[in-house]
Design an enzyme around this catalytic site. Structure first.
Site, PDB file in Angstrom:
ATOM      1  N   GLU B  56       0.803  -1.224   0.000  1.00  0.00           N
ATOM      2  CA  GLU B  56       0.000   0.000   0.000  1.00  0.00           C
ATOM      3  C   GLU B  56       0.837   1.276   0.000  1.00  0.00           C
ATOM      4  O   GLU B  56       0.371   2.319  -0.438  1.00  0.00           O
ATOM      5  CB  GLU B  56      -0.973   0.006   1.178  1.00  0.00           C
ATOM      6  CG  GLU B  56      -2.133  -0.978   1.021  1.00  0.00           C
ATOM      7  CD  GLU B  56      -1.828  -2.368   1.536  1.00  0.00           C
ATOM      8  OE1 GLU B  56      -0.640  -2.645   1.841  1.00  0.00           O
ATOM      9  OE2 GLU B  56      -2.754  -3.185   1.648  1.00  0.00           O
ATOM     10  N   PHE B 118     -11.289  -7.395  13.756  1.00  0.00           N
ATOM     11  CA  PHE B 118     -10.211  -7.827  12.876  1.00  0.00           C
ATOM     12  C   PHE B 118      -9.920  -6.741  11.835  1.00  0.00           C
ATOM     13  O   PHE B 118     -10.827  -6.216  11.206  1.00  0.00           O
ATOM     14  CB  PHE B 118     -10.607  -9.129  12.169  1.00  0.00           C
ATOM     15  CG  PHE B 118      -9.562  -9.596  11.184  1.00  0.00           C
ATOM     16  CD1 PHE B 118      -8.299  -9.982  11.616  1.00  0.00           C
ATOM     17  CD2 PHE B 118      -9.829  -9.621   9.818  1.00  0.00           C
ATOM     18  CE1 PHE B 118      -7.329 -10.389  10.715  1.00  0.00           C
ATOM     19  CE2 PHE B 118      -8.867 -10.032   8.909  1.00  0.00           C
ATOM     20  CZ  PHE B 118      -7.614 -10.412   9.357  1.00  0.00           C
ATOM     21  N   GLN B 119      -8.668  -6.415  11.685  1.00  0.00           N
ATOM     22  CA  GLN B 119      -8.204  -5.364  10.764  1.00  0.00           C
ATOM     23  C   GLN B 119      -8.867  -4.020  11.026  1.00  0.00           C
ATOM     24  O   GLN B 119      -9.110  -3.246  10.108  1.00  0.00           O
ATOM     25  CB  GLN B 119      -8.373  -5.791   9.300  1.00  0.00           C
ATOM     26  CG  GLN B 119      -7.453  -6.959   8.948  1.00  0.00           C
ATOM     27  CD  GLN B 119      -7.318  -7.216   7.453  1.00  0.00           C
ATOM     28  OE1 GLN B 119      -8.258  -6.964   6.701  1.00  0.00           O
ATOM     29  NE2 GLN B 119      -6.167  -7.723   7.037  1.00  0.00           N
ATOM     30  N   LYS B 168     -17.456  -0.987   6.011  1.00  0.00           N
ATOM     31  CA  LYS B 168     -17.919  -1.977   5.041  1.00  0.00           C
ATOM     32  C   LYS B 168     -19.435  -1.919   4.847  1.00  0.00           C
ATOM     33  O   LYS B 168     -19.929  -2.022   3.724  1.00  0.00           O
ATOM     34  CB  LYS B 168     -17.498  -3.379   5.492  1.00  0.00           C
ATOM     35  CG  LYS B 168     -17.724  -4.437   4.429  1.00  0.00           C
ATOM     36  CD  LYS B 168     -17.033  -5.743   4.750  1.00  0.00           C
ATOM     37  CE  LYS B 168     -17.207  -6.725   3.594  1.00  0.00           C
ATOM     38  NZ  LYS B 168     -16.501  -7.991   3.828  1.00  0.00           N
ATOM     39  N   MET B 479      24.204   9.535   1.825  1.00  0.00           N
ATOM     40  CA  MET B 479      24.077  10.790   2.565  1.00  0.00           C
ATOM     41  C   MET B 479      24.374  10.575   4.043  1.00  0.00           C
ATOM     42  O   MET B 479      24.961  11.436   4.704  1.00  0.00           O
ATOM     43  CB  MET B 479      22.679  11.386   2.368  1.00  0.00           C
ATOM     44  CG  MET B 479      22.549  12.818   2.846  1.00  0.00           C
ATOM     45  SD  MET B 479      23.735  13.937   2.062  1.00  0.00           S
ATOM     46  CE  MET B 479      22.770  14.520   0.658  1.00  0.00           C
TER      47      MET B 479
END
Lengths: 163, 569
Positions: B56, B118-119, B168, B479
């Site tokens: 993602e 969940f999630q 959802k 760097m």
């Protein structure tokens, strides 16, 4: 310097957290913060008391204005204004102490709003300094509990904050 | 009276309709439980194309690169919980650089919110400090108007990412759909026009300036004000510098351009910033990587005019004499209308600048037997004719690209300037390809940065994205190594990249081609060969001089003129 800032904000979930988050994320100080809906239920009014140099206060008001849900911001301390804070204080008030506590409450124009066998609960409004003074004036060992709302403020006379 | 007939649609259907109504062509995303109904609706239509990333973070960066390279809104779609948290780095990256993006995240059903489902995660809470605004849509009836608001907020005023979190059940529930044509919000009304009195004052100052300097930033690119900026510079004859985010807003090959300023800016740009008497700052924010120590910067008296759409950017780090809040193209138009045609004589000032320029601060050893990274970038510029979209990751390669690739047009230089996100370059390049089909797109990166979003090589294969990866491989987090050399007594703590993969085989493993280049003489031929292959991704692994440093350099906390110059000078 101490500043008292009034904020009109959309009455939406998370708006308060956006404001308080901005203060903590940018390291600005909050001394007190009060919030409640206004006569227009779609809008809340917040009062924030903060400390900072003029530069910092300018940054704070700009950052507040930048928040999408903030409708208006006014630094009340820029001009004449009134501020009030409410305190509820519960003190031990057995037979011995009652007289003294009542007298002290009267001097500060406080009201006893709840009584039990051995306690008084006193309601007191005023500027923060007055509430501090009342606490100081009481016998410290008699104080059982205090709760303060933090300051609310409003401009004097025709100085009006609305949409 | 006849009621306009509206349709009853599910939330998922409404969402797709909203995207179509906003003209969204591409969504970068990754499916998951909470967004299954949305993906089902995506499947049933062909107006909105979906690009399946491999992580993602890649979706957010790709949407970001898509927006930066095109001035369209970047859109990404992720599921709840880890889908959203993975995207956070990309969202914060876009926020720091003011990129208009809409992030759609799935959420557990409203009945489960707050129950550690969940999630589940508090997506709105997690992203609050790194978005311009965000919404949790609790009722399907609010979905269309929220989407309208999201696009409106993302693209107006100072742009930025806006997140819409969609439970959802909201994607399943139905209501009548009507997409609002316009939106007005009492709490959000960005200004356009600058204050006329302030503009007059600014013009007065500009016309009286003896040592004027123009300093422009990302705001000019974001507001598409390059044309006005060029006009202003040509009409006044003033010198100009661009910030890292502003490169391309003014053509780098023009004589009046002093190069980039700041921590790794040119000697002449930084000196001119300090010694000018009138400084016109446009869409830039005087940040720490630009002016260094603000107290040192304030030592030289100068009048500062600052144009920005965001009042909170003005007078944040420096005192400003003439603040102008407004949309840059509008303000510049007004300034141009007031400017007299007679130029003031600033030849003395140009003489001084020419002297500073004479230092040739970007000089490097051209006779080295090792590949110098600067040489690769010079050749990249030549081979692509200066007309490619160049994305970069973060570190030395980013600075060299900024110094050595001469950007002639805005939106060609795509890098994470504010947040400094390693891993940005490859997915951002995917976005640039999607927004500019057929254009030349190269990702300048290093062996450390590229490994942070390497999985997107797979996405590039799936969608045939012909990105040219210019990997400047010095086996160090360059760097970090440079700072350790300068400021930490050569103690290279954890900056050496041991056990590097064979990048050629790795590219091949993903179905692409890879080439390793070890000799300076092979640099140009390898680049020419790679860019000839218009349809393929080619991974060019340049083994470069490990000891090369980026010069000039202003050490952290130092003043803008306290530059370390190359030992070669």
């Amino acid at each position: 310097m101490r500043h008292i800032i009034s904020i009109l904000v959309e009455n939406e979930a998370g708006a308060l957290s956006r404001i308080s988050n901005m203060f903590s994320a940018r390291g600005y100080n909050i001394e007190s913060l009060t919030v409640a809906p206004t006569e227009d239920a779609s809008m809340s009014r917040l009062t924030v008391v903060t400390k900072g140099s003029d530069d910092v206060i300018e940054k704070i008001t700009k950052q507040l204005n930048k928040l999408v849900e903030v409708v208006k911001v006014v630094d009340l301390s820029e001009a004449e204004h009134i501020e009030r804070e409410l305190m509820l204080i519960k003190v031990r008030a057995g037979v011995k102490e009652r007289e003294d506590v009542k007298r002290m409450a009267d001097i500060f124009r406080g009201r006893v709003i709840d009584v039990s066998d051995n306690t008084y609960t006193i309601e007191l409004t005023g500027e923060g300094a007055k509430l501090d003074a009342f606490i100081q004036a009481l016998d410290q060992s008699t104080i059982l509990e205090t709760v303060r709302t933090g300051a609310s403020g409003i401009g004097r006379g025709n100085r009006i904050l609305r949409v | 009276m006849d009621r306009i007939k509206t349709e009853e649609l599910t939330g998922a259907q409404i969402l797709i309709r909203c995207l179509q109504a906003e003209g969204v062509e591409v969504v970068f995303g990754y499916p998951g439980g909470a967004v299954l109904f949305i993906y089902d609706e995506l499947f049933k239509q062909d107006k909105v194309k979906h690009v399946l990333v491999r992580h993602e973070q890649g979706a957010a960066h790709a949407a970001d690169g898509y927006s930066r390279s095109s001035h369209k809104v970047g859109v990404c779609l992720v599921t709840s919980g880890p889908g959203l948290t993975n995207a956070v780095t990309g969202i914060a990256t876009a926020y720091m650089d003011s990129i208009p993006m809409v992030i759609l995240s799935g959420q557990v059903s409203t009945a489960y919110i707050g129950e550690d489902a969940f999630q589940e995660c508090d997506s709105v809470g997690i992203t609050r400090p790194c978005v311009k605004h965000n919404f949790l849509v609790r009722d399907v009836k609010d979905l269309a108007v929220t989407m309208k608001k999201a696009f409106h907020i993302a693209t107006t005023g100072r742009p930025g990412p806006v997140l819409v979190d969609i439970p959802k059940d909201v994607t399943v529930n139905t209501c009548e759909f009507q997409y609002p044509e316009s939106i007005s919000m009492r709490s959000y009304n960005p200004v356009k026009k600058g204050h006329a009195g302030q503009i007059k004052k600014a013009v007065q100052l500009l016309q009286e300036a003896k040592r004027p300097m123009v300093y422009s930033g990302g705001g000019v690119v974001l507001s598409n004000a390059s044309a006005q900026l060029k006009d202003l510079i040509k009409r006044t004859g003033f010198p100009i510098t661009n910030t890292l985010m502003g490169l391309g807003a003014y053509p780098a090959t023009d004589d009046q351009f002093l190069g980039m300023l700041g921590m790794h800016g040119t000697y002449e740009a930084n000196m001119a910033m300090q010694h000018c008497d009138v400084l016109l700052a446009i869409g830039a924010r005087f940040d720490d990587r630009v002016i260094g120590n603000p107290a040192h910067f304030a030592q030289n008296p100068r009048k500062i005019i600052h144009i920005d759409i965001d009042p909170s950017s003005i007078a944040k780090r420096v005192k400003v004499d003439v603040p102008i809040v407004g949309n840059i193209p509008d303000v510049l138009d007004d300034i141009l209308n007031l400017l007299k045609n007679s130029k003031t004589d600033i030849s003395e000032w140009w003489k001084q600048i020419a002297e500073w320029r004479g230092k040739d601060c970007l000089k490097y050893d051209r006779n080295s037997k090792l590949i110098k990274p600067q040489f690769v970038l010079e050749k990249l510029y030549e081979v692509t004719g200066g007309d490619a979209f160049i994305t970069s990751d973060v570190g030395q390669h980013q600075m060299w690209a900024a110094q050595f690739y001469k950007f002639e047009k805005p939106r060609r230089w795509i890098n994470s300037g504010g947040l400094g996100t390693m891993g940005f370059g490859l997915p951002a390049a995917m976005g640039a390809v999607m927004a500019n089909p057929g254009a030349t797109v190269a990702c300048v990166t290093g062996e450390s940065s590229i490994q942070m979003c390497l999985q997107e090589l797979s996405t590039c294969k799936q969608y045939r994205l012909p990105i040219k990866i210019i990997n400047l491989n010095n086996k160090y987090m360059g760097m970090v190594r440079q700072w350790q050399q300068f400021f930490h007594g050569n103690r290279y703590s954890e900056s050496y990249m041991d056990a590097l993969p064979d990048f050629v085989k790795l590219a091949e493993g993903y179905g692409h081609s890879g080439v390793q280049i070890t000799r300076p003489a092979d640099v140009e031929p390898a680049l020419r060969e790679a860019f000839k292959r218009k349809k393929d991704l080619v991974f060019l692994d340049f083994i470069t001089d490990q000891t090369e440093n980026v010069y000039p350099m202003i050490p952290g906390g130092k003043g803008i003129t306290e530059m370390i110059l190359s030992e070669d000078l």
